[in-house]
Design a protein around this motif. Structure first.
Motif, short mmCIF file in Angstrom:
data_model
loop_
_atom_site.label_atom_id
_atom_site.label_comp_id
_atom_site.label_asym_id
_atom_site.label_seq_id
_atom_site.Cartn_x
_atom_site.Cartn_y
_atom_site.Cartn_z
N ASP A 235 -18.65 -1.51 -4.08
CA ASP A 235 -18.51 -0.22 -4.77
C ASP A 235 -17.40 0.62 -4.15
OD1 ASP A 235 -20.87 -0.61 -6.44
OD2 ASP A 235 -22.05 -0.26 -4.62
N ILE A 236 -17.34 0.57 -2.82
CA ILE A 236 -16.33 1.36 -2.11
C ILE A 236 -14.93 0.83 -2.42
CG2 ILE A 236 -15.54 2.15 0.17
CD1 ILE A 236 -18.34 3.20 -0.73
N LYS A 237 -14.81 -0.50 -2.46
CA LYS A 237 -13.50 -1.10 -2.79
C LYS A 237 -13.06 -0.70 -4.19
CE LYS A 237 -13.72 -5.11 0.25
NZ LYS A 237 -14.18 -6.49 0.39
N ALA A 238 -13.98 -0.74 -5.14
CA ALA A 238 -13.65 -0.38 -6.52
C ALA A 238 -13.24 1.09 -6.61
CB ALA A 238 -14.84 -0.66 -7.44
N GLN A 239 -13.96 1.93 -5.88
CA GLN A 239 -13.61 3.36 -5.89
C GLN A 239 -12.23 3.60 -5.27
OE1 GLN A 239 -16.00 6.56 -4.71
NE2 GLN A 239 -17.88 5.86 -5.68
N ALA A 240 -11.96 2.90 -4.18
CA ALA A 240 -10.66 3.08 -3.51
C ALA A 240 -9.53 2.74 -4.46
CB ALA A 240 -10.60 2.22 -2.26
N GLU A 241 -9.71 1.69 -5.23
CA GLU A 241 -8.68 1.28 -6.20
C GLU A 241 -8.50 2.35 -7.28
OE1 GLU A 241 -8.65 -2.75 -8.41
OE2 GLU A 241 -9.24 -3.17 -6.32
N MET A 242 -9.62 2.84 -7.78
CA MET A 242 -9.55 3.85 -8.84
C MET A 242 -8.83 5.11 -8.35
SD MET A 242 -12.69 5.72 -10.87
CE MET A 242 -13.32 6.65 -9.48
N TYR A 243 -9.23 5.61 -7.19
CA TYR A 243 -8.62 6.85 -6.70
C TYR A 243 -7.15 6.64 -6.32
CZ TYR A 243 -13.10 9.22 -6.97
OH TYR A 243 -14.26 9.78 -7.43
N ARG A 244 -6.83 5.42 -5.88
CA ARG A 244 -5.43 5.11 -5.57
C ARG A 244 -4.57 5.22 -6.84
NH1 ARG A 244 -2.02 4.55 -1.15
NH2 ARG A 244 -0.21 4.90 -2.45
N THR A 245 -5.10 4.69 -7.94
CA THR A 245 -4.40 4.77 -9.22
C THR A 245 -4.18 6.22 -9.63
OG1 THR A 245 -5.38 2.68 -9.91
CG2 THR A 245 -4.58 4.11 -11.67
N ILE A 246 -5.24 7.01 -9.49
CA ILE A 246 -5.15 8.42 -9.88
C ILE A 246 -4.18 9.17 -8.97
CG2 ILE A 246 -6.47 10.57 -10.11
CD1 ILE A 246 -8.95 8.69 -10.69
N TYR A 247 -4.25 8.87 -7.69
CA TYR A 247 -3.35 9.52 -6.71
C TYR A 247 -1.89 9.22 -7.06
CZ TYR A 247 -0.82 10.20 -2.32
OH TYR A 247 0.10 10.58 -1.39
N ASP A 248 -1.61 7.94 -7.37
CA ASP A 248 -0.23 7.57 -7.71
C ASP A 248 0.25 8.33 -8.95
OD1 ASP A 248 -0.09 5.87 -5.58
OD2 ASP A 248 -0.51 4.04 -6.74
N ARG A 249 -0.60 8.39 -9.96
CA ARG A 249 -0.20 9.09 -11.19
C ARG A 249 0.05 10.57 -10.94
NH1 ARG A 249 -4.72 6.13 -15.01
NH2 ARG A 249 -3.63 4.12 -15.16
N LEU A 250 -0.83 11.20 -10.19
CA LEU A 250 -0.66 12.63 -9.93
C LEU A 250 0.58 12.89 -9.07
CD1 LEU A 250 -4.37 13.74 -9.31
CD2 LEU A 250 -2.96 14.19 -11.33
#
Ligand SMILES: [Zn+2]
Length: 298
Positions: A235-250
């Motif tokens: 779950d933590i790995k999946a969340q890290a990926e998701m927030y990384r994507t959002i961070y890059d876009r922002l």
């Protein structure tokens, strides 16, 4: 979500017969993590981890002030429970520190990162909604602080999570025998997190915090966030990926000179919203947190 024995609050407290009438009974949901370790949930409150030991009870977080008595009654009803001796504050928010006053006045140890103590000695106002947080009275402030890591005689280890995922005083508490890791709001187990940038949290820190949690946990570790169900490493790995994507876009939007409203309009979380919920507040705060961290004159 637990589902095990729900405990009726207040019943096993000594001297109850003489006590004034209790308000309507709240039911705490109790999830047993091991022989001596419990996840206690009260309706509308953040998760609390309670360890029962021969020397008394250890708490990770203490619910909000309005639920403190209900929490302490629920904890007193746990099998093998004695008096609470120690409480950790995973960060300064009132959802975690509401039992500090009762416990501090009783002379119990309140352990927190030094930054958490500092936030609790000053008034804080969130600029986006004007919400004000009053400093805590002296006995309610953490009385045992640390900067990096620490350990208890029982083997419980704790430490700073310095990425500023949620605040600049975030910490974990690790129970090695039970392989349970409590991480407070560094991990959100339920919906989008609050990005509390006025006290140090930021979207890059969410990514960093999730990466750091992976270094503290193994495949069998049960990870307890401040909200939501117990999580695993996947779950933590999946969340890290998701927030990384959002961070890059922002970050890209910031580099193009866009503002928070344009960031919301760009829907940088669109493929996650069905699972995570309405994102506007989260996106706006995350974008503002980039200003706080990345702008040279911030
Ligand atoms: Zn929080």
């Amino acid at each position: 979500m637990g589902g095990a024995a729900g405990l009726v609050l207040g019943t096993p407290v000594r001297g109850l017969a003489q006590a004034p009438a209790q308000p309507a009974l709240a039911v705490a949901d109790m999830e047993r993590l091991s022989d001596d370790l419990f996840l206690v949930r009260l309706p509308g409150e953040a998760n609390v981890v309670a360890q029962t030991t021969a020397d008394g009870v250890l708490l990770v977080d203490g619910a909000s002030a309005g639920a403190s008595t209900a929490l302490l009654n629920a904890v007193a009803a746990l099998p093998g429970a004695g008096p609470v001796q120690t409480i950790f504050n995973t960060h300064w928010h009132p959802e975690q520190t509401g039992s500090n006053e009762q416990l501090g006045k009783a002379g119990r140890a309140i352990i927190a990162h030094e930054n958490t103590r500092l936030w609790l000695t000053t008034d804080v106002t969130w600029p986006w909604d004007g919400r004000r947080f009053k400093r805590l009275p002296a006995p309610a402030q953490p009385n045992k602080t640390f900067y990096t890591t620490g350990a208890l005689n029982s083997g419980v280890r704790y430490g700073h999570i310095p990425d500023a995922a949620h605040t600049d005083g975030d910490m974990y508490v690790y129970f090695p025998k039970q392989n349970v890791l409590a991480v407070g709001d560094v991990v959100s187990g339920q919906g989008w997190p609050v990005v509390d940038w006025p006290t140090g949290g930021w979207i890059g820190g969410i990514v960093g915090g999730l990466q750091r949690v992976q270094t503290l946990a193994n495949e069998e570790t049960r990870i307890v966030p401040a909200r939501g169900p117990v999580l695993g490493l996947a779950d933590i790995k999946a969340q890290a990926e998701m927030y990384r994507t959002i961070y890059d876009r922002l970050s890209q939007l910031l580099n193009k000179g866009r503002g928070p409203g344009e960031a919301v309009a760009a829907a940088p979380t669109k493929e996650f919203d069905a699972k995570m919920g309405a994102p506007d507040e989260f996106v706006r705060r995350s974008f503002e947190s980039l200003w706080a961290y990345l702008s040279p004159d911030a």
